[in-house]
Design a protein around this motif. Structure first.
Motif: not given
Length: 148
Positions: A110-124, A132-137
């Motif tokens: 949720y860092r630096e994105v509009p509400p409800g539009q989080p990026r998708i990341v991998l935490v090793t 990983i992706a710009n959004n869940f979809r």
């Protein structure tokens, strides 16, 4: 792409109560993506097929959707448990929803994105964070079978 969801944590489907999504949003102080809110209660603890996602020049696998329900015998797969593991080591605003075979966390960022539009990341397991992706979809539509 059609995703099939198969049991993983439990032997059969184990739907969560809709209130569990609202509780999670309140605890984290975020608005979860609509696609996730529709998907997670019905498919918590389940494995997607296809399940491979790209991460830079390599790929990884989405083992299962973490559970909203906290059940003692399955706590290693529960969102609260995974969150308590990564929280001290990652920037604020990163929340887990899935895991990989290697124990890495697939997270909303949720860092630096509009509400409800989080990026998708991998935490090793080393607590490094990779996009990983710009959004869940985009993440879900990018899932594919293992390539040769």
């Amino acid at each position: 792409m059609n995703i099939r969801w198969e049991p993983y944590v439990w032997k059969e489907s184990h739907p969560a109560a809709p209130a569990e999504i609202a509780e999670l949003e309140a605890a984290w102080g975020v608005q979860l993506p609509e696609e996730y809110k529709q998907l997670a209660p019905q498919h918590q603890g389940m494995r997607p097929t296809p399940n491979v996602f790209d991460i830079g020049e390599s790929d990884n696998a989405f083992t299962c959707l973490l559970t909203l329900s906290l059940e003692e015998s399955k706590e290693g797969y529960a969102i609260p448990t995974r969150y308590s593991i990564i929280k001290p080591y990652v920037p604020s605003g990163i929340f887990p929803f899935g895991m990989t075979p290697g124990g890495e966390s697939i997270c909303f960022d949720y860092r630096e994105v509009p509400p409800g539009q989080p990026r998708i990341v991998l935490v090793t397991t080393e607590m490094e964070v990779y996009l990983i992706a710009n959004n869940f979809r985009e993440f879900l539509t990018g899932l594919h079978e293992l390539r040769d």
